[in-house]
Motif scaffolding. Structure first.
Motif, PDB file in Angstrom:
ATOM      1  N   GLY A 195       0.830  -1.204   0.000  1.00  0.00           N
ATOM      2  CA  GLY A 195       0.000   0.000   0.000  1.00  0.00           C
ATOM      3  C   GLY A 195       0.860   1.248   0.000  1.00  0.00           C
ATOM      4  N   ALA A 196       0.302   2.347  -0.466  1.00  0.00           N
ATOM      5  CA  ALA A 196       1.055   3.595  -0.575  1.00  0.00           C
ATOM      6  C   ALA A 196       1.575   4.081   0.768  1.00  0.00           C
ATOM      7  N   TYR A 197       0.863   3.772   1.851  1.00  0.00           N
ATOM      8  CA  TYR A 197       1.277   4.195   3.192  1.00  0.00           C
ATOM      9  C   TYR A 197       2.654   3.642   3.527  1.00  0.00           C
ATOM     10  N   ASN A 198       2.895   2.352   3.185  1.00  0.00           N
ATOM     11  CA  ASN A 198       4.201   1.737   3.422  1.00  0.00           C
ATOM     12  C   ASN A 198       5.197   2.085   2.323  1.00  0.00           C
ATOM     13  N   LYS A 207       5.615   4.675   0.604  1.00  0.00           N
ATOM     14  CA  LYS A 207       6.208   6.003   0.616  1.00  0.00           C
ATOM     15  C   LYS A 207       7.612   5.968   1.210  1.00  0.00           C
ATOM     16  N   TYR A 212      -8.624   3.247   5.403  1.00  0.00           N
ATOM     17  CA  TYR A 212      -7.312   2.854   4.894  1.00  0.00           C
ATOM     18  C   TYR A 212      -7.071   3.389   3.484  1.00  0.00           C
ATOM     19  N   HIS A 213      -8.143   3.492   2.685  1.00  0.00           N
ATOM     20  CA  HIS A 213      -7.995   4.154   1.396  1.00  0.00           C
ATOM     21  C   HIS A 213      -7.547   5.606   1.617  1.00  0.00           C
ATOM     22  N   ARG A 261      -6.073   6.898   4.149  1.00  0.00           N
ATOM     23  CA  ARG A 261      -4.713   6.953   4.701  1.00  0.00           C
ATOM     24  C   ARG A 261      -3.669   6.809   3.601  1.00  0.00           C
ATOM     25  N   ASN A 262      -3.910   5.911   2.657  1.00  0.00           N
ATOM     26  CA  ASN A 262      -2.961   5.737   1.560  1.00  0.00           C
ATOM     27  C   ASN A 262      -2.856   6.992   0.699  1.00  0.00           C
ATOM     28  N   PHE A 263      -3.997   7.577   0.357  1.00  0.00           N
ATOM     29  CA  PHE A 263      -3.967   8.803  -0.437  1.00  0.00           C
ATOM     30  C   PHE A 263      -3.314   9.954   0.346  1.00  0.00           C
ATOM     31  N   ALA A 274      -1.129   9.708   2.722  1.00  0.00           N
ATOM     32  CA  ALA A 274       0.301   9.450   2.913  1.00  0.00           C
ATOM     33  C   ALA A 274       1.126   9.980   1.748  1.00  0.00           C
ATOM     34  N   VAL A 275       0.547   9.947   0.553  1.00  0.00           N
ATOM     35  CA  VAL A 275       1.269  10.437  -0.622  1.00  0.00           C
ATOM     36  C   VAL A 275       1.588  11.926  -0.480  1.00  0.00           C
TER      37      VAL A 275
END
Length: 415
Positions: free
Chosen positions: A29-32, A34, A299-300, A302-304, A306-307
């Motif tokens: 996922g983008a959160y990790n 990054k 979580y969606h 959070r991923n966006f 995090a970017v």
């Protein structure tokens, strides 16, 4: 990313190498990711990059495709891989040999596969071959799972380490470093009198190693190896919390990402609200479904987020939230409470007044938590009717803001 097809590759123009540990074993996922993106940018300062295992959470083609594509876009140099215990399945199809050597003008890196907690004879023979070469004087021996050390028991057996030692014994003075990953942290030790560097801070969440090395002691990081006065040296580079910002520099994409975060959070809120309504009607199955959907939407978001997120260093973060809380209860909510009253809108007035009372408590709690490392919290009680927050052993039987009963309070306390 390089697919290694030769056991020995000569790299005459290489004078430094960046090392990234365990970027993808907890998911892509983008959160990790990054962190991995930031690690690639930092490692681009070196001539080549080596990933010391656990590139992916599982060795499927879709996972490898995602990581290869991302790496090819972001890496500023050639990236080599070492197989970790998560890198199963199609690893060789994507990255080639599991045991190989990289020879530069001044040093060599010998990559050994011990993902199954055993060193392959092919790799040990290659190590002996490289060390026996007259031109080879300084060698990094890289593998995934650590050899026995003073910090963790999650390592290969003494018997396996003995096999490795036997392979390098005649030329031990040439082995300058033992390098590994697997542990989601960082530590430095001595193994058989050789410096052991364990690095697993390239994406996975940092974990406690021991009572001496806790998660808050270690930042995400990479390791740089380089030549200095004919000696092979290394240094650790911590990755900042805002280590990667490519998308933020694209105005259109930044705006759309912000809009997406807001949309996902609104969906999260709507699903939670509906779950509450279902619970009040005794429809537990429906409530659980919508709680699950709400979690997914969070979580969606959070991923966006995090970017785009540019947080301060974690240990300084708690105090950064205080000004926002103070502004809300001192000015913004107070103003809107008065306005709602003037407009004869009692529900809005009640909502703003209740929130303002809670935000004041929030600010006080955040001030107490500003020194994160030494913060020792107590139970926190939240009224689910109005959101008021209470602490301490003796909380009131009724919420002082809305009168909600104590039996409905939600309790938050560290285990």
């Amino acid at each position: 990313m390089v697919k290694v097809t030769e056991k020995i590759t000569r790299l005459p123009q290489v004078h430094s190498i960046g090392v990234i540990g365990d970027p993808g074993c907890e998911g892509l996922g983008a959160y990790n990711m990054k962190v991995y993106a930031g690690a690639l940018e930092e490692s681009s300062k070196d001539d080549i990059t080596l990933i010391v295992g656990d590139l992916v959470p599982e060795g499927t083609k879709p996972c490898y495709e995602v990581m290869r594509s991302m790496t090819d876009i972001l890496a500023g140099n050639s990236v080599y891989c070492l197989r970790g215990n998560h890198d199963t399945g199609a690893y060789t199809e994507y990255f080639g040999l599991k045991n190989y050597a990289l020879l530069t003008e001044k040093f060599a890196v010998v990559v050994l596969d011990n993902a199954r907690r055993t060193f392959e004879e092919e790799g040990l023979s290659l190590l002996s071959q490289i060390l026996a070469m007259q031109e080879t004087q300084q060698v990094i021996v890289a593998f995934h799972i650590p050899v026995p050390n003073h910090f963790i028991s999650n390592c290969v057996s003494e018997e396996e380490f003995s096999r490795l030692k036997a392979a390098y014994a005649p030329w031990k003075e040439k082995v300058k470093y033992l390098l590994c990953g697997h542990v989601h942290s960082r530590f430095e030790d001595q193994a058989d009198g050789i410096p052991l560097i364990c690095t697993g801070g390239g994406g996975a969440m940092i974990e406690d190693v021991s009572e001496d090395i806790r998660a808050w002691d270690v930042e995400h990081h990479i390791v740089h190896f380089f030549m200095e006065k004919d000696n092979l040296c290394y240094r650790i580079s911590n990755l900042s919390e805002d280590c990667y910002q490519r998308e933020s520099e694209n105005a259109v994409l930044k705006e759309k990402l912000q809009e997406t975060v807001q949309g996902e959070l609104m969906a999260h809120f709507k699903y939670l609200t509906f779950a509450d309504r279902a619970k009040r009607r005794g429809l537990g199955d429906i409530a659980s479904l919508f709680e699950a959907l709400a979690a997914s939407e969070y979580y969606h978001a959070r991923n966006f987020y995090a970017v785009l997120d540019r947080p301060t260093p974690f240990m300084e973060s708690a105090k950064t939230f205080i000004p926002g809380e103070k502004f809300e209860y001192e000015h913004f909510y107070k103003m809107l409470t008065k306005y709602a009253d003037m407009q004869k809108s009692p529900l809005a007035k009640q909502a703003y007044a209740g929130a303002a009372a809670a935000e004041k408590v929030h600010a006080n709690l955040l001030e107490n938590a500003a020194d994160i490392e030494h913060f020792s919290g107590q139970a926190v009680y939240v009224c689910p009717i109005c959101g008021y927050v209470m602490t301490g052993d003796a909380v009131p039987e009724r919420c002082p803001v809305c009168g909600g009963p104590q039996r409905q309070y939600e309790v938050y306390q560290a285990e």
